[in-house]
Motif scaffolding. Structure first.
Motif, mmCIF file in Angstrom:
data_model
loop_
_atom_site.group_PDB
_atom_site.id
_atom_site.type_symbol
_atom_site.label_atom_id
_atom_site.label_comp_id
_atom_site.label_asym_id
_atom_site.label_seq_id
_atom_site.Cartn_x
_atom_site.Cartn_y
_atom_site.Cartn_z
ATOM 1 N N LEU A 160 30.166 10.420 -21.760
ATOM 2 C CA LEU A 160 29.545 9.221 -22.317
ATOM 3 C C LEU A 160 28.122 9.007 -21.810
ATOM 4 O O LEU A 160 27.304 8.381 -22.481
ATOM 5 C CB LEU A 160 30.391 7.986 -21.994
ATOM 6 C CG LEU A 160 31.584 7.761 -22.902
ATOM 7 C CD1 LEU A 160 32.449 6.627 -22.364
ATOM 8 C CD2 LEU A 160 31.146 7.476 -24.327
ATOM 9 N N SER A 183 26.194 11.161 -24.474
ATOM 10 C CA SER A 183 26.447 11.133 -25.909
ATOM 11 C C SER A 183 27.071 9.813 -26.336
ATOM 12 O O SER A 183 27.469 9.002 -25.505
ATOM 13 C CB SER A 183 27.355 12.298 -26.313
ATOM 14 O OG SER A 183 28.601 12.202 -25.665
ATOM 15 N N GLU A 184 27.174 9.630 -27.637
ATOM 16 C CA GLU A 184 27.701 8.391 -28.191
ATOM 17 C C GLU A 184 29.191 8.232 -27.956
ATOM 18 O O GLU A 184 29.688 7.118 -27.833
ATOM 19 C CB GLU A 184 27.427 8.327 -29.695
ATOM 20 C CG GLU A 184 25.960 8.228 -30.044
ATOM 21 C CD GLU A 184 25.727 8.207 -31.540
ATOM 22 O OE1 GLU A 184 26.643 7.820 -32.290
ATOM 23 O OE2 GLU A 184 24.627 8.580 -31.962
ATOM 24 N N LYS A 185 29.915 9.332 -27.931
ATOM 25 C CA LYS A 185 31.373 9.303 -27.776
ATOM 26 C C LYS A 185 31.766 10.230 -26.629
ATOM 27 O O LYS A 185 31.028 11.153 -26.298
ATOM 28 C CB LYS A 185 32.050 9.773 -29.069
ATOM 29 C CG LYS A 185 31.765 8.900 -30.253
ATOM 30 C CD LYS A 185 32.410 9.466 -31.504
ATOM 31 C CE LYS A 185 32.054 8.624 -32.716
ATOM 32 N NZ LYS A 185 32.575 9.218 -33.946
ATOM 33 N N ASP A 230 29.682 17.220 -28.316
ATOM 34 C CA ASP A 230 29.086 17.408 -29.636
ATOM 35 C C ASP A 230 27.607 17.761 -29.482
ATOM 36 O O ASP A 230 26.727 16.932 -29.716
ATOM 37 C CB ASP A 230 29.246 16.167 -30.506
ATOM 38 C CG ASP A 230 28.783 16.418 -31.933
ATOM 39 O OD1 ASP A 230 28.420 17.584 -32.273
ATOM 40 O OD2 ASP A 230 28.759 15.463 -32.722
ATOM 41 N N GLU A 236 33.095 12.932 -26.142
ATOM 42 C CA GLU A 236 33.485 14.250 -26.639
ATOM 43 C C GLU A 236 32.263 15.157 -26.668
ATOM 44 O O GLU A 236 31.132 14.683 -26.756
ATOM 45 C CB GLU A 236 34.119 14.147 -28.029
ATOM 46 C CG GLU A 236 33.232 13.494 -29.041
ATOM 47 C CD GLU A 236 33.945 13.110 -30.325
ATOM 48 O OE1 GLU A 236 33.319 13.256 -31.390
ATOM 49 O OE2 GLU A 236 35.099 12.672 -30.273
ATOM 50 N N THR A 275 35.697 11.219 -18.627
ATOM 51 C CA THR A 275 34.975 10.925 -19.870
ATOM 52 C C THR A 275 33.652 10.202 -19.626
ATOM 53 O O THR A 275 32.772 10.240 -20.479
ATOM 54 C CB THR A 275 35.840 10.092 -20.837
ATOM 55 O OG1 THR A 275 36.268 8.900 -20.167
ATOM 56 C CG2 THR A 275 37.040 10.886 -21.312
#
Length: 140
Positions: free
Chosen positions: A105, A108-110, A114, A112, A101
């Motif tokens: 990260l 991106s902000e999370k 997106d 995941e 992960t």
């Protein structure tokens, strides 16, 4: 004239069989058109880079926009290129459920996928890092 196109879409069917069907179709169709690329999926979202001749890439993107297996198809980035970055794959595959992960990260902000909330250049940088960290499978 070589080009690279990056797009995102949402899967209508997120089953493993549906994903494998999309990959199998790509691997069968793309070599005859001179198209190479990489497909990421996670959380029902596809992020795909396709490279090849301008006409072949444009035709393929038009087909994807009309493909009933995709919805919310969005063009993220398009450029003329001097060489391919994803030339070793007729369609490489990244399953984000198996990725550390911290890579997600970083971009991106999370943790995941997106691509709808980041720039096309950020999504392309993510793909390049996944390639550099040998996270791509399905080499053909």
């Amino acid at each position: 004239m070589l080009v690279r196109l990056l797009y995102a879409s949402r899967a209508i069917d997120t089953s493993p069989e549906a994903i494998e069907n999309i990959l199998a179709h790509s691997r069968q169709y793309n070599p005859s058109c001179g198209v190479t690329g990489i497909l990421c999926y996670g959380g029902g979202i596809f992020l795909q880079a396709i490279e090849g001749g301008r006409n072949a890439v444009s035709d393929l993107y038009g087909h994807i926009q009309r493909d009933v297996r995709h919805k919310d198809v969005v063009l993220l980035h398009y450029e003329e290129i001097t060489e391919r970055r994803f030339g070793g794959w007729t369609m490489g595959q990244v399953n984000l459920s198996r990725i550390n992960t911290s890579i997600l990260l970083k971009y991106s902000e999370k943790p995941e996928l997106d691509p709808y909330s980041v720039s096309g250049r950020v999504s392309l940088a993510l793909l390049e890092e996944l390639m550099a960290t040998a996270s791509i499978i399905g080499r053909s």
